[in-house]
Design an enzyme around this catalytic site. Structure first.
Site, mmCIF file in Angstrom:
data_model
loop_
_atom_site.group_PDB
_atom_site.id
_atom_site.type_symbol
_atom_site.label_atom_id
_atom_site.label_comp_id
_atom_site.label_asym_id
_atom_site.label_seq_id
_atom_site.Cartn_x
_atom_site.Cartn_y
_atom_site.Cartn_z
ATOM 1 N N HIS A 117 -9.916 -5.723 10.202
ATOM 2 C CA HIS A 117 -10.596 -5.416 8.951
ATOM 3 C C HIS A 117 -11.878 -4.640 9.193
ATOM 4 C CE1 HIS A 117 -7.648 -7.998 7.455
ATOM 5 N NE2 HIS A 117 -8.292 -8.573 6.481
ATOM 6 N N GLU B 243 0.819 -1.211 0.000
ATOM 7 C CA GLU B 243 0.000 0.000 0.000
ATOM 8 C C GLU B 243 0.847 1.254 0.000
ATOM 9 O OE1 GLU B 243 -0.664 -2.582 1.747
ATOM 10 O OE2 GLU B 243 -2.643 -3.143 1.022
#
Lengths: 402, 242
Positions: free
Chosen positions: A207, A138
């Site tokens: 998450h 990322e």
């Protein structure tokens, strides 16, 4: 329909600087923004001055629909029905057709079609370089997107889950947010960073993060949260066209919402809040998934005789204090319902902003319902207790409206 | 996750567990235990970039195991990295590519790796393996990556258990018939037993009561040092259910 300014506020106006609120592009009060206005029986401007206990005893029944659409989308007749992720895809595709500089990069966006199918079919249409499958890093591909934006491209960077963007925090904070400033305006970063966040169905602690609370301090970026297919498409298009970096927060559980949206092209204002349900008794500010919990609670509240005004703030940074302010001036009570944690979330900032700017208009302290300060549990029941449920919203409104 | 069995758990953010593993190796070196740490990650995570630079600096007794099943959820490894030879990624860290589907090879490689890690320093093991099912519940197999033929082909040729069976047969340790009988008996018993164990566990889990609301706040902080869960204003917050 013009927004009403409370009679008692005339004296307060001298100390209150409306210029603080008005966005540069807006110079007059919004006309005709809400298509349906609820008629309060026994109305007149005196009604709003009476204490709410009197009104409650009169058992006013608000007759507006629980959910009204402020925009005229449903009234144009033609339109097409689709799901939220399809609306996002439509917006993205239209912008990519319109401007060859727009490109997408992220994990599994190309051949796989996107982990939530938002970029489905785009790689076949636009090619592998324009819809780029990146490796799982990322920090690297966010930085790459920002670098590309500095030299003219308009990348849309997808984080597969907002939680993964924590790895890109350095790039988002230092490069994305600050480069325009530190370069003296020489570099613009017209980047869109988007992805699903929020608490899903038993996705686990890592998450289910709400990154809007971490990103809100970064100077130089704009944050918006979509909640319906209509505003998802509109905000996506507006974000891509914006010259500033925009972070678009989607929600994992909202991707399958169905709605009819107009055929013609439209965009939503990035800094505007959406009036979901006009009301008189209390202002409920919310965004993203909590909007639906609030509307569910609103049904119960309407049956109990309350008339909540529900505003989907949509713009998380900066807040649309214009709409919010007008609402506070009308109802004098504010409840914020959010999914962020209690500490340092969007609700915390909004509470501070409202207290600072509209203190004189408040009849009760601003109440903020947020998620608990715990990592989101995996167990389904515990996860439910972490986020705000409609029953808690009803209780809070009853408490505030005493 | 279990402290006593030295298994430190799986992690949600891909690649985040490797520095953790190196930390455990650091602690082992610090405490002069003659132990090593196996830090495992996948071919997708290999690109996250939090891996090599520092473990060699201090010769940490860590073994980085890359389980290469050639697909990071949806993207093939050759599309996610210019060099999919993950064992070579370390540059100055020695690496070994192992056939991950061969149980004996894996055992020998781990033994070698442990000796190397204790004596010389870190080593990378790339386990070449295969993925029968999808990545997770939201990624069904056969969606676009593998075909049914592919999978059955690999199952026949490279499946670890099948391979051992073939070895046993080819070295005349048992005849086909003996093996079949043995396996039939063993399999039936084994399978029944395993199935029963799983069913028991599921039944036990389902019978267990759902957690109480108060459990929401357990283990946020270490017990006994004040409140269970507090925000910036130090208010003790409990879930107030209407």
């Amino acid at each position: 329909m013009a927004a009403r300014i409370h009679g008692g506020a005339a004296t307060a106006l001298s100390t209150f600087n409306p210029k603080k609120l008005v966005a540069p592009s807006r110079t007059n009060l919004p006309a005709a923004r809400s298509s349906k206005r609820c008629i309060v029986a026994g109305g007149g401007s005196d009604a709003s001055k009476k204490s709410l206990s009197v009104r409650h005893s009169q058992k006013l029944i608000a007759n507006a629909a629980v959910a009204t659409k402020a925009e005229t989308s449903a009234t144009t007749g033609t339109g097409h029905e689709l799901l939220l992720f399809e609306a996002l895809q439509e917006g993205l595709e239209e912008e990519m057709d319109r401007d060859p500089h727009v490109c997408v990069m992220g994990e599994d966006v190309g051949h796989y079609g996107g982990s939530y199918k938002v970029t489905k079919g785009l790689a076949d249409k636009f090619g592998d370089l324009r819809v780029l499958d990146t490796p799982i890093c990322e920090n690297a591909f966010t930085g790459m997107g920002i670098g590309a934006a500095m030299t003219g491209l308009r990348p849309v960077i997808e984080g597969m889950n907002m939680g993964f963007l924590l790895l890109a925090f350095n790039q988002i904070s230092n490069n994305c947010g600050m480069l325009h400033y530190t370069s003296g305006g020489q570099f613009t970063i017209p980047v869109v960073i988007r992805g699903p966040g929020g608490v899903g169905r038993q996705l686990g602690a890592e998450h289910s993060q709400r990154l809007e609370s971490y990103f809100q301090s970064i100077p130089g970026i704009q944050m918006v949260a979509c909640s319906t297919p209509y505003n998802a498409k509109g905000l996506m298009k507006a974000a891509i066209r914006s010259e500033n970096p925009v972070i678009l927060f989607e929600h994992v559980l909202l991707y399958n919402l169905k709605e009819k949206i107009p055929d013609e092209e439209y965009i939503c204002n990035l800094e505007e809040a959406e009036m979901v349900r006009p009301g008189e008794h209390i202002t409920i500010l919310t965004y993203s998934r909590m909007r639906y919990h609030v509307m569910q609670a609103a049904k119960t509240l309407v049956n109990k005789g309350y008339d909540p005004e529900v505003i989907d703030i949509r713009s998380l940074k900066p807040f649309d204090l214009y709409t919010i302010g007008n609402s506070v001036k009308k109802t004098h009570r504010v409840l914020i319902v959010e999914e962020c944690m209690r500490t340092g979330g969007i609700g915390a900032s909004l509470t501070a902003a409202i207290n600072e700017n509209f203190h004189d208009y408040l009849d009760a302290p601003v109440m903020c319902l947020s998620s608990q300060d715990v990592p989101t549990p995996y167990a389904g029941t515990l996860e439910e207790w972490t986020v705000v449920q409609p029953a808690q919203i009803v209780t809070a409104v009853e408490q505030l409206c005493q | 996750i279990s402290d006593d069995s030295s298994f430190y758990g799986g992690h949600g953010i891909v690649g985040a567990q490797v520095p953790l593993g190196c930390g455990i190796a650091f602690a082992q070196k610090y405490a002069k235990e003659e132990a090593v740490t196996f830090a495992m990650y996948g071919d997708g995570a290999a690109n996250q970039g939090q891996l090599f630079e520092y473990i060699c600096l201090w010769d940490l007794p860590s073994i980085l195991v890359c389980e290469n099943n050639h697909y990071g959820m949806g993207t093939a490894d050759w599309r996610a990295a210019k060099s999919p030879s993950y064992y070579k990624r370390g540059d100055y860290v020695p690496g070994l590519k192992v056939d991950g589907m061969d149980a004996f090879a894996v055992k020998q490689a781990c033994k070698l790796a442990k000796e190397h890690a204790l004596k010389n320093g870190p080593i990378i093991l790339e386990m070449d393996t295969y993925r029968y099912h999808g990545h997770s519940m939201s990624d069904p197999v056969g969606a676009h990556t593998f075909t049914r033929d592919d999978i059955s082909g690999v199952r026949q040729e490279r499946d670890p258990i099948e391979r051992i069976k073939k070895l046993v047969l080819s070295h005349d340790l048992a005849t086909e018939k003996e093996l079949k009988d043995f396996f039939i008996n063993l399999n039936i018993d084994m399978e029944k037993e395993i199935r029963k164990e799983i069913d028991d566990a599921i039944a036990k889990a389902k019978d267990c009561p759902m957690p109480e609301p108060s459990e929401l706040f357990t283990n946020v902080y270490v017990k006994g040092f004040g409140t269970e869960s507090f925000g910036a204003d130090r208010k003790e917050v409990k879930a107030a259910l209407p």
